[in-house]
Design an enzyme around this catalytic site. Structure first.
Site, PDB file in Angstrom:
ATOM      1  N   GLY A  38      51.517 -18.797   5.403  1.00 13.10           N
ATOM      2  CA  GLY A  38      50.518 -18.470   4.396  1.00 13.10           C
ATOM      3  C   GLY A  38      50.866 -17.162   3.710  1.00 13.10           C
ATOM      4  CE  LYS A  39      49.468 -16.903  -2.638  1.00 11.66           C
ATOM      5  NZ  LYS A  39      48.381 -17.779  -2.970  1.00 11.66           N
ATOM      6  NE  ARG A  40      44.920 -12.995   6.026  1.00  5.90           N
ATOM      7  CZ  ARG A  40      43.976 -13.102   6.915  1.00  5.90           C
ATOM      8  NH1 ARG A  40      44.282 -12.983   8.181  1.00  5.90           N
ATOM      9  NH2 ARG A  40      42.750 -13.345   6.552  1.00  5.90           N
ATOM     10  CG  ASP A  41      51.917 -15.709   8.107  1.00  5.12           C
ATOM     11  OD1 ASP A  41      51.354 -16.024   9.126  1.00  5.12           O
ATOM     12  OD2 ASP A  41      51.920 -16.426   7.092  1.00  5.12           O
TER      13      ASP A  41
END
Ligand code: GLU
Length: 481
Positions: free
Chosen positions: A258-261
């Site tokens: 995801g965007k976070r990782d």
């Protein structure tokens, strides 16, 4: 037809380029290059509502940064110009006409509201919504026949009339035998009422026209593959080979990246100072392996060893630490000149010295780490005398007297080295001789390191002495005494 390998990367300009997209591009590129084939970049910009301004430039800039160079595509052209789908509308109409002439495409007579109501009804009855259950009588429903069709004037969506409702079996180069039942087949839209084709139709027309032999893309397309195969059948054209790529998983290994990782804009990695070669190396190994334990590859080496048969089935896991490690390995391989150019971009004028390169390169895994070093004052010793509390010179439970005694010995011996011979190795020889005669080497090496740098963790004292030169080194040591 010759059997030249042709692959393509066909992004939709709906946002920034993230690592998943780049990996797809990379595999398609590697496979084409390995086979002396052609790698095409095609922009799939037919969904005008989802298009994000600036994304085409962003895609191009990202691929260029990573040296994933296309043989045909935007900016450079090629024998299948143009490479933006929005400029190829006549071609899709031509193929649509072929299907109309075969009695396999018809104008959708319903309003959007009507189609929605069919869908709601199907949902309330807990059955899948299939447009083909609502084929208008003008299509001849199951019998068909061109003579019964309403003429398509472009004001209504044009739908495909699936000729045969059946199961499809196909061979995927990565996942092997795949199949999907009749529920995957429907009278999907070929051309929308705005004149643009759907992805489902346009990519097939282009893959045919551009002679694409291998299609690489994510798993999300497997469920639609029967639709694609039914179009190829209707056109009487052999489909390309499919190689479905495994998903990239986030750090926890459970969810898709995801965007976070890490599923961020790849150009952010450029801004953080990762080397393009390291990014390529890292992404190549996200879902593919060379079959041995080698991990460091240049693009040329990847082209040689890459093989579709070694693409894995399960999701590859993103790992920032691994990326950093790999980047450091690639930094080590840079020439002094290249390294200097990069490092100097981050250093203030007073630190731009060749001597500092070795220290910096030892201590960073990406160039932006230099900013952290500067912020923490880790390079200040280079141009200013360190300030520290004298107790910090003491090694473990030694004493100030010992510090003074040991440093004095060092000064006495270092004095004997000529100024021009004051190198890391010579300083090391002298200091190690003294250090080895002590109960613990730290009793000499710790105070020297501290006296020269004022830091708990610094490059080793011999390197610092070399950088500072004989005069400055001795003056700092005197001061400590
Ligand atoms: N335009 C599609 C996407 O960006 C391409 C899929 C394909 O490679 O066929 O997802």
């Amino acid at each position: 037809m010759d059997n030249k390998v042709v692959t393509r990367f066909a992004p939709s300009p709906t946002g920034f380029m993230h690592v998943g997209g780049i990996r797809t591009a990379l595999y398609a590129y590697l496979w084409a290059k390995k086979n002396n084939g052609t790698f095409i970049l095609r922009i799939e910009d037919t969904d005008k509502e989802r298009e994000v301004e600036g994304s085409i430039d962003h895609i191009i800039e990202s691929l260029k940064w990573l040296n994933i160079n296309w043989d045909e595509g935007p900016n450079i052209g090629g024998s299948h110009e143009p490479y933006l789908q929005s400029q190829r509308l006549d071609l899709y109409k031509k193929y649509a006409q072929i299907l109309i002439d075969k009695g396999l495409a018809y104008p959708d007579p319903y309003t959007e509201e009507e189609v929605d109501s069919f869908r709601t009804k199907a949902e309330s009855e807990k059955r899948p919504f299939l447009f083909r259950d609502h084929r208008p009588a003008s299509t001849g429903v199951s019998l068909g026949g061109p003579e019964n069709f309403e003429k398509w004037d472009g004001s209504k969506p044009l739908r495909f009339k699936v000729p045969e409702i059946k199961s499809y079996h196909w061979n995927d180069l990565v996942y092997g035998d795949l199949s999907a039942g009749p529920e995957a087949l429907d009278d999907f839209i070929l051309i929308k009422s705005d004149g643009y084709p759907t992805y489902n139709f346009a990519h097939i027309v282009d893959d045919i026209e551009m002679g694409v032999t291998h299609v690489m893309r994510g798993q999300e397309f497997i469920s639609s593959t029967p639709k694609f195969l039914s179009i190829y059948e209707a056109l009487d054209i052999k489909p390309p080979l499919y190689a479905t790529l495994p998903p990239i998983m986030g750090k926890d290994g459970k969810k898709k990246l995801g965007k976070r990782d890490g599923a961020k804009d790849v150009l952010e990695y450029r801004n953080e100072g990762y080397l393009p070669g390291a990014m390529i190396n890292f992404m190549a190994l996200l879902g593919w392996n060379p079959g041995d334990d080698r991990e460091i590859f240049t693009m040329e080496e990847l082209i040689k060893v890459f093989d579709i048969s070694r693409i894995g089935h399960s999701g590859a896991q993103w790992n920032d630490e691994k990326l950093d490690w790999m980047n450091k390995e690639h930094i080590k391989k840079l020439s002094l000149e290249d390294m200097k150019e990069e490092i100097f971009k981050y250093l203030p004028e007073e630190l731009k010295s060749e001597k500092i390169i070795s220290i910096v390169r030892e201590r960073v895994s990406k160039w932006s780490d230099i900013n952290d070093m500067l912020e923490k004052g880790e390079l200040d010793f280079f141009y200013k005398e360190p300030e520290y509390e004298k107790e910090k010179l003491i090694y473990k439970n030694s004493s100030l007297e010992k510090v003074s005694e040991n440093i004095s010995k060092a000064i006495f011996e270092l004095e004997k080295i000529n100024e021009k011979d004051f190198t890391t190795d010579n300083v090391k020889n002298v200091l190690m001789q003294i250090a080895n005669s002590l109960e613990s080497r730290g009793e000499l090496l710790h105070p020297i390191r501290y006296a020269l740098s004022g830091l708990d963790k610094s490059p080793d004292p011999f390197v610092i002495a070399d950088i500072l030169g004989k005069n400055e080194t001795l003056s700092r040591l005197q001061k400590a005494v």
